[in-house]
Design a protein around this motif. Structure first.
Motif, short mmCIF file in Angstrom:
data_model
loop_
_atom_site.label_atom_id
_atom_site.label_comp_id
_atom_site.label_asym_id
_atom_site.label_seq_id
_atom_site.Cartn_x
_atom_site.Cartn_y
_atom_site.Cartn_z
N ASP A 113 0.86 -1.10 -0.46
CA ASP A 113 0.09 -0.01 0.16
C ASP A 113 1.14 0.94 0.30
O ASP A 113 1.84 1.22 -0.49
N VAL A 114 0.32 2.15 0.40
CA VAL A 114 1.10 3.41 0.15
C VAL A 114 2.46 3.16 1.22
O VAL A 114 2.29 3.47 2.22
N THR A 148 -4.28 -1.66 -10.55
CA THR A 148 -5.78 -0.69 -10.07
C THR A 148 -5.85 0.89 -10.77
O THR A 148 -7.31 0.66 -11.14
N ALA A 181 2.28 6.28 -7.73
CA ALA A 181 2.35 4.57 -8.22
C ALA A 181 1.23 4.03 -9.41
O ALA A 181 0.57 4.28 -10.24
N ASP A 203 4.35 16.80 -5.80
CA ASP A 203 6.31 16.29 -5.88
C ASP A 203 6.14 17.10 -7.52
O ASP A 203 5.66 16.73 -8.25
N VAL A 221 -1.69 22.01 -5.78
CA VAL A 221 -2.80 21.28 -5.61
C VAL A 221 -3.77 21.88 -4.18
O VAL A 221 -4.40 21.37 -4.38
N ALA A 258 -7.81 6.66 -5.31
CA ALA A 258 -7.75 6.96 -3.38
C ALA A 258 -8.56 6.47 -2.57
O ALA A 258 -9.77 6.15 -2.70
N ASN A 285 -11.00 0.68 -7.14
CA ASN A 285 -10.45 0.73 -7.37
C ASN A 285 -9.88 -0.53 -6.86
O ASN A 285 -8.08 -0.70 -6.41
P1 NAI Z 1 1.92 6.83 -3.51
O1 NAI Z 1 2.17 7.36 -2.69
O2 NAI Z 1 2.82 5.96 -4.37
O3 NAI Z 1 1.60 7.95 -4.53
C1 NAI Z 1 0.02 8.87 -4.05
C2 NAI Z 1 0.95 10.63 -4.86
O4 NAI Z 1 0.36 11.75 -4.09
C3 NAI Z 1 2.33 10.41 -4.72
O5 NAI Z 1 2.87 11.35 -5.46
C4 NAI Z 1 2.26 11.87 -3.91
O6 NAI Z 1 3.18 12.84 -3.93
C5 NAI Z 1 1.19 12.58 -3.91
N1 NAI Z 1 0.62 13.05 -3.00
C6 NAI Z 1 0.14 13.26 -1.27
N2 NAI Z 1 -0.92 14.51 -1.71
C7 NAI Z 1 -0.93 14.95 -2.39
C8 NAI Z 1 -1.62 16.32 -2.60
N3 NAI Z 1 -2.41 17.35 -0.96
N4 NAI Z 1 -1.84 16.78 -3.60
C9 NAI Z 1 -1.64 16.45 -4.87
N5 NAI Z 1 -0.85 15.07 -4.75
C10 NAI Z 1 -0.39 14.15 -3.18
O7 NAI Z 1 0.76 5.67 -3.80
P2 NAI Z 1 -0.26 4.61 -4.36
O8 NAI Z 1 -0.29 3.20 -4.54
O9 NAI Z 1 -0.08 6.02 -5.98
O10 NAI Z 1 -1.33 5.30 -4.33
C11 NAI Z 1 -3.06 6.32 -4.17
C12 NAI Z 1 -4.35 6.11 -3.22
O11 NAI Z 1 -4.57 4.27 -4.50
C13 NAI Z 1 -3.62 5.73 -2.27
O12 NAI Z 1 -4.90 6.35 -0.99
C14 NAI Z 1 -4.07 4.28 -1.65
O13 NAI Z 1 -4.07 4.30 -0.61
C15 NAI Z 1 -5.17 3.68 -3.24
N6 NAI Z 1 -4.98 2.75 -3.74
C16 NAI Z 1 -3.55 2.35 -3.99
C17 NAI Z 1 -3.35 1.57 -5.06
C18 NAI Z 1 -2.49 0.65 -5.54
O14 NAI Z 1 -2.52 -0.16 -6.13
N7 NAI Z 1 -1.06 1.31 -4.94
C19 NAI Z 1 -4.14 0.29 -4.73
C20 NAI Z 1 -6.36 0.73 -4.34
C21 NAI Z 1 -5.73 1.91 -3.10
#
Ligand code: NAI
Length: 346
Positions: A113-114, A148, A181, A203, A221, A258, A285
């Protein structure tokens, strides 16, 4: 069964600590009615331990609903590791976490996860068999985020067709909050399909890359939720749809990766009142959990995984049908639909 204030009752919650490595983790098993609880592990900084506990409990309940709606033979669970403040030995920390997972004897299966990576999962394999999301030679597996993103993409396609009456994504304006991701892969799928992207991330390097490679327009943002777009895809962290942000949203459709996008159930009603169609996060998701669940069961080929993930688009269509029939909101209908499936699959 017991419940904490404002939280769903859980079957089991393990608070795991290991002084040597600095591990402080919460392993939350919401429901094993459909099978072992399956859900990722978040590695994150929290203000305090109660905040981490609340996050774990909310996320694990969401996994029960997600796994049920995706028809997976798994219950819902989630783990949270509180990121240590000072220096720490990452492999040792995750090994200690792996021992905590193993101590639940299969009641909970973990994955990414994150904040966690395929390398963390791989390292944990020496401690526990109850881990997935690990790259395999000659077979699909590993990082679930592309799957996802594909599930979110087919959901946006279905929503745009059924709610916006547009057959293609060509020229459809999509705001992406978060280019991590999942967000990055989603941006690529959307770009390929001809959508116009508006993006924001804390970022700056990710934003610059989206501008250069995908022709995306960048906004701050604090601006992304207010962007003048057709579709909003929240792909950062939870609770982005709340009493403050909802009045400012201009998109007609919301579908993103998310978890826990709605701060409260009433926020789903508020979106509906504004004529905005919100596709529930745990429905759209589910691609990642479909992938790690198939990998864990050693089932199928990449194409079979993709076909199963693509079915999320059909579920979106069925949800929107049910919403019309029941004169309710997508969030409430999805919740009741998922809860009706919180029983052992036949
Ligand atoms: P990640 O950590 O790779 O990406 C999150 C991105 O959001 C980062 O680039 C970060 O810099 C950015 N970010 C953080 N705060 C922000 C803001 N206030 N405004 C704009 N950007 C911001 O995480 P990932 O894996 O992409 O997951 C994203 C969401 O999807 C999370 O909530 C996660 O729980 C959910 N999720 C992920 C899955 C997966 O396969 N990775 C599966 C199901 C849900």
């Amino acid at each position: 069964l017991f419940g904490l204030p404002g939280q769903a009752a859980h079957e089991r919650v393990l608070l795991a600590a290991d002084e040597q490595t600095g591990l402080k983790a919460i392993l939350a098993v919401h429901s094993t009615a459909r099978g072992p609880a399956f859900g990722g592990c978040r590695f994150w900084t929290y203000d305090n331990e109660l905040a981490a506990l609340n996050d774990a409990l909310r996320l694990s309940q969401g996994m029960s609903l997600k796994n049920a709606l995706a028809d997976l033979p798994f219950g819902g669970g989630k783990a949270v590791i509180i990121k240590p403040a000072g220096h720490f030995d990452r492999p040792a920390l995750f090994a200690a976490f792996g021992r905590a997972v193993e101590s639940l004897q299969g009641a909970y299966i973990t994955a990414e996860d994150v904040g966690t990576t395929t390398a963390d999962m791989l390292g944990m394999q020496a401690q526990t068999q109850y881990v997935s999301g690990i790259p395999r030679a000659g077979a699909f597996g590993g990082d679930p985020s592309p799957k996802t993103a594909w599930g979110v993409f087919v959901s946006i396609q279905a929503g745009v067709r059924l709610q916006l009456g547009r057959e293609s994504l060509e020229g459809v304006r999509v705001a992406l909050q978060g280019l991590g991701a999942v967000g990055w892969h989603l941006a690529e799928f959307l770009h390929k399909a001809g959508a116009k992207l508006v993006v924001a991330d804390v970022d700056a390097a990710k934003v610059a890359r989206a501008q250069a490679e995908l022709g995306a327009q960048a906004v701050g943002v604090l601006e992304i939720l207010k962007a003048d777009v057709d579709v909003l895809a929240p792909c950062a962290l939870g609770a982005s749809l709340n009493a403050q942000t909802i009045p400012q949203i201009r998109a007609q459709l919301i579908a993103g990766a998310a978890n826990n996008q709605l701060a409260t159930v009433e926020d789903g009603d508020a979106l509906q009142q504004r004529g905005i169609c919100y596709l529930p996060d745990y429905l759209v998701n589910a691609g990642g959990i479909v992938s790690v669940a198939r990998e864990y069961r050693n089932e199928g080929e990449e194409s079979a995984v993709m076909a199963e993930v693509s079915r999320i688009g059909e579920r979106v269509a069925e949800l929107l049908e049910r919403v019309k029939r029941e004169d309710s909101t997508p969030a409430r209908v999805a919740d009741a639909w998922a809860r009706s499936k919180l029983v052992k699959p036949v």
